[in-house]
Design a protein around this motif. Structure first.
Motif, PDB file in Angstrom:
ATOM      1  N   SER A  33       0.832  -1.211   0.000  1.00 45.41           N
ATOM      2  CA  SER A  33       0.000   0.000   0.000  1.00 45.41           C
ATOM      3  C   SER A  33       0.866   1.261   0.000  1.00 45.41           C
ATOM      4  O   SER A  33       0.542   2.238  -0.669  1.00 45.41           O
ATOM      5  N   MET A  34       1.980   1.219   0.716  1.00 43.87           N
ATOM      6  CA  MET A  34       2.889   2.363   0.722  1.00 43.87           C
ATOM      7  C   MET A  34       3.484   2.586  -0.661  1.00 43.87           C
ATOM      8  O   MET A  34       3.622   3.729  -1.114  1.00 43.87           O
ATOM      9  N   ALA A  35       3.841   1.503  -1.328  1.00 43.05           N
ATOM     10  CA  ALA A  35       4.423   1.608  -2.670  1.00 43.05           C
ATOM     11  C   ALA A  35       3.421   2.242  -3.634  1.00 43.05           C
ATOM     12  O   ALA A  35       3.766   3.149  -4.396  1.00 43.05           O
ATOM     13  N   GLU A  36       2.188   1.761  -3.590  1.00 43.61           N
ATOM     14  CA  GLU A  36       1.170   2.295  -4.482  1.00 43.61           C
ATOM     15  C   GLU A  36       0.912   3.773  -4.220  1.00 43.61           C
ATOM     16  O   GLU A  36       0.764   4.556  -5.156  1.00 43.61           O
ATOM     17  N   GLU A  57      13.871   3.592   0.945  1.00 44.03           N
ATOM     18  CA  GLU A  57      14.216   3.516   2.371  1.00 44.03           C
ATOM     19  C   GLU A  57      13.751   4.770   3.100  1.00 44.03           C
ATOM     20  O   GLU A  57      13.252   4.691   4.226  1.00 44.03           O
ATOM     21  N   GLY A  58      13.872   5.920   2.450  1.00 44.63           N
ATOM     22  CA  GLY A  58      13.427   7.177   3.058  1.00 44.63           C
ATOM     23  C   GLY A  58      11.927   7.202   3.278  1.00 44.63           C
ATOM     24  O   GLY A  58      11.446   7.685   4.311  1.00 44.63           O
ATOM     25  N   ILE A  59      11.171   6.671   2.329  1.00 45.15           N
ATOM     26  CA  ILE A  59       9.707   6.632   2.458  1.00 45.15           C
ATOM     27  C   ILE A  59       9.301   5.703   3.593  1.00 45.15           C
ATOM     28  O   ILE A  59       8.447   6.045   4.417  1.00 45.15           O
ATOM     29  N   ILE A  60       9.938   4.543   3.652  1.00 49.68           N
ATOM     30  CA  ILE A  60       9.617   3.590   4.724  1.00 49.68           C
ATOM     31  C   ILE A  60       9.980   4.176   6.076  1.00 49.68           C
ATOM     32  O   ILE A  60       9.179   4.142   7.021  1.00 49.68           O
ATOM     33  N   ALA A  61      11.161   4.741   6.182  1.00 54.48           N
ATOM     34  CA  ALA A  61      11.605   5.316   7.460  1.00 54.48           C
ATOM     35  C   ALA A  61      10.700   6.462   7.890  1.00 54.48           C
ATOM     36  O   ALA A  61      10.350   6.571   9.073  1.00 54.48           O
TER      37      ALA A  61
END
Length: 105
Positions: A33-36, A57-61
């Protein structure tokens, strides 16, 4: 008698990919869902769990209210910049083009 040497602090280890996935789930999201939401293919965020991908990595963090270097310390230097994941290959001399060989213009 020898003087005991000061103990070195162990290098921090990267989070295990299952720890990252669990932390994302605990925030009420999934990597897909984060990727989309970020405009990536659904499977692309899983790739960042196994090899360096600073943008992802920045988006996940950010979703975890952390810095990427806190999750993947081996991928970042002391200043927080991504380490180069690609080996620098020596540049090859470019082969002459067809025009240079035949003298054509």
């Amino acid at each position: 008698m020898t003087t005991p040497s000061p103990k070195k602090r162990p290098e921090p280890k990267d989070w295990h990919r299952e720890q990252v996935k669990a932390a994302v789930r605990m925030k009420g999201a999934t990597l897909c869902s984060m990727a989309e939401q970020a405009g990536y293919e659904p499977s692309s965020f899983y790739k960042a769990l196994v090899r360096p991908w600073p943008a992802v990595e920045g988006i996940i963090a950010s979703a975890l209210d952390m810095r990427p270097q806190d999750i993947w310390p081996s991928r970042y230097d002391r200043s927080g910049q991504p380490r180069s994941s690609r080996r620098q290959k020596p540049s090859r001399r470019q082969a002459p083009s067809h025009r240079q060989i035949t003298g054509a213009t």
